[in-house]
Design an enzyme around this catalytic site. Structure first.
Site, PDB file in Angstrom:
ATOM      1  N   HIS A   6       0.819  -1.223  -0.013  1.00  0.00           N
ATOM      2  CA  HIS A   6       0.091   0.169   0.105  1.00  0.00           C
ATOM      3  C   HIS A   6       0.854   1.197   0.035  1.00  0.00           C
ATOM      4  O   HIS A   6       0.694   2.255   0.697  1.00  0.00           O
ATOM      5  CB  HIS A   6      -0.914  -0.081   1.239  1.00  0.00           C
ATOM      6  CG  HIS A   6      -2.006  -0.911   1.218  1.00  0.00           C
ATOM      7  ND1 HIS A   6      -3.250  -0.930   0.559  1.00  0.00           N
ATOM      8  CD2 HIS A   6      -1.886  -2.431   1.734  1.00  0.00           C
ATOM      9  CE1 HIS A   6      -3.820  -2.223   0.649  1.00  0.00           C
ATOM     10  NE2 HIS A   6      -3.111  -3.051   1.323  1.00  0.00           N
ATOM     11  N   TYR A  23       3.429  -5.517   9.566  1.00  0.00           N
ATOM     12  CA  TYR A  23       3.330  -4.178   9.638  1.00  0.00           C
ATOM     13  C   TYR A  23       4.469  -3.622  10.583  1.00  0.00           C
ATOM     14  O   TYR A  23       4.979  -2.390  10.105  1.00  0.00           O
ATOM     15  CB  TYR A  23       2.018  -3.644  10.138  1.00  0.00           C
ATOM     16  CG  TYR A  23       0.926  -4.156   9.413  1.00  0.00           C
ATOM     17  CD1 TYR A  23       0.853  -4.842   8.237  1.00  0.00           C
ATOM     18  CD2 TYR A  23      -0.344  -3.551   9.511  1.00  0.00           C
ATOM     19  CE1 TYR A  23      -0.220  -4.992   7.551  1.00  0.00           C
ATOM     20  CE2 TYR A  23      -1.684  -3.566   8.804  1.00  0.00           C
ATOM     21  CZ  TYR A  23      -1.602  -4.390   7.855  1.00  0.00           C
ATOM     22  OH  TYR A  23      -2.735  -4.788   7.067  1.00  0.00           O
TER      23      TYR A  23
END
Length: 358
Positions: A45, A313
């Site tokens: 992303h 993450y």
């Protein structure tokens, strides 16, 4: 004690068990799929847009969870729209999926962080499947693009991907970030004030009417930010937070499967997005949108993807912030490469942002 702690860290990092799937292997593969290094950007992303606003709770969500976010009133929110992939210059149409990540800043100092997709189901069931999917999407050195035959073989040997493929085929991407719904994908455990715990998924359902992407938009590399800016010039954008409650037997550990349409749904309030903000200097710039950062009253379910998302993450965050610390010019380069004339507030072009949800 030091040896035990060091050994545990090495095991978690995958140094002692190179054949074991670990966060470094997943993030390294993201970097490979991106095709070339993109220092300072998130590993997935990488292309996104920062937004700010608030959540206006109507109090109805408190029947499921005692989390403070569901008490009547407003909670400040910072968020980020994005498209999948590690290339910050990818076309907006590079994927049929869009995402919305949010951080709810509760008054008592707690936070609720969530990363949602514009599809109600995920493509794979386990972290191992996700890793194999990434490998299948690795660019062919001869073409610089994924090998279609390799991807086809992956989907053929992993029938769990069929619900996702069927949904995407039947639902063209929306013509705007503002008229798409965004789904939690994973299930979570909500506990009310009496101690009753239920499995819940949620969706942000827009007030704006869905319309499919147009042929003209398909031909444009970057249209999502301009469209969002234009809409925000007229009025804030709104989504309803719809909580869906599982019944016994509904899968909570498999994000590839939807729950039946007749499950109880509760409208818990309205998300209001008022403005975009610079990725270089905005409030979501340094946020790790880890979906396991939750307030009291919400806990992760047994979905194995949640722990994998959290670990990947965190590593992505560590890598990109380290790159920025070692090379401060990355910040200036991104700003120079990304700035375009603002429409209503100063914002970088959607193609050159540093944020994703990892």
């Amino acid at each position: 004690m030091v040896a035990v702690l060091a050994g545990g860290f090495a095991f978690t990092a995958g140094w002692l068990t190179p054949a074991r799937l670990s966060a470094p292997r997943i993030v390294d593969t993201f970097e490979t799929v991106a095709g070339k290094p993109h220092p300072g950007f998130r590993r997935n992303h990488a292309k996104g847009l920062c937004v700010e606003g608030y959540f206006d709770s109507n109090g109805d969500g408190a029947v499921l969870s005692h989390a403070a976010v569901f008490a009547p009133g407003r909670t400040p929110v910072t968020g980020r729209f994005a498209v999948p992939g590690g290339n910050p210059s990818a076309p907006d149409t590079s994927s049929p999926v869009r995402s919305l990540a949010l951080l709810f800043q509760l008054q008592d100092g707690e936070q609720w962080r969530t990363g949602m997709n514009s599809t109600p189901v995920f493509a794979v069931h386990t972290p191992e499947q996700f890793y194999r999917q990434l490998l299948a999407a690795t660019p062919d050195p001869a073409t610089g693009k994924p090998d279609p035959a390799r991807l086809k073989a992956f989907y053929a040997t992993n029938p769990e991907t069929q619900p996702f493929q069927a949904w995407v085929k039947a639902h063209p991407p929306s013509s705007s970030l503002a008229n798409a719904a965004y789904y939690s994908i994973n299930a979570f455990r909500f506990t009310d004030s009496a101690g009753t715990t239920r499995a819940v998924r949620w969706a942000m359902v827009p007030d704006a009417v869905y319309t499919p992407i147009t042929d003209a938009q398909k031909a444009e590399k970057n249209f999502l930010q301009a469209d969002l800016d234009e809409r925000l010039q007229s009025a804030p954008l709104r989504w309803h937070l719809i909580l869906t409650v599982a019944q016994p037997g509904d899968p909570t550990d498999d994000a590839t499967l939807q729950w039946p349409a007749d499950r109880q749904q509760i409208d818990a309030g309205t998300l209001v997005l008022e403005r975009t903000a610079s990725q270089e200097n905005g409030t979501c710039r340094d946020v790790n949108f880890d979906p396991t950062i939750l307030p009291a009253g919400i806990e992760p379910s047994d979905d194995p993807l949640l722990a994998a998302r959290s670990a990947a993450y965190a590593l992505s965050y560590q890598r990109r912030t380290r790159e920025e610390a070692l090379h401060p010019a990355i910040h200036d380069t991104q700003t120079q490469a990304g700035t375009q004339p603002p429409t209503h507030t100063p914002t970088p072009t959607f193609t050159r942002t540093r944020e994703d949800h990892s």
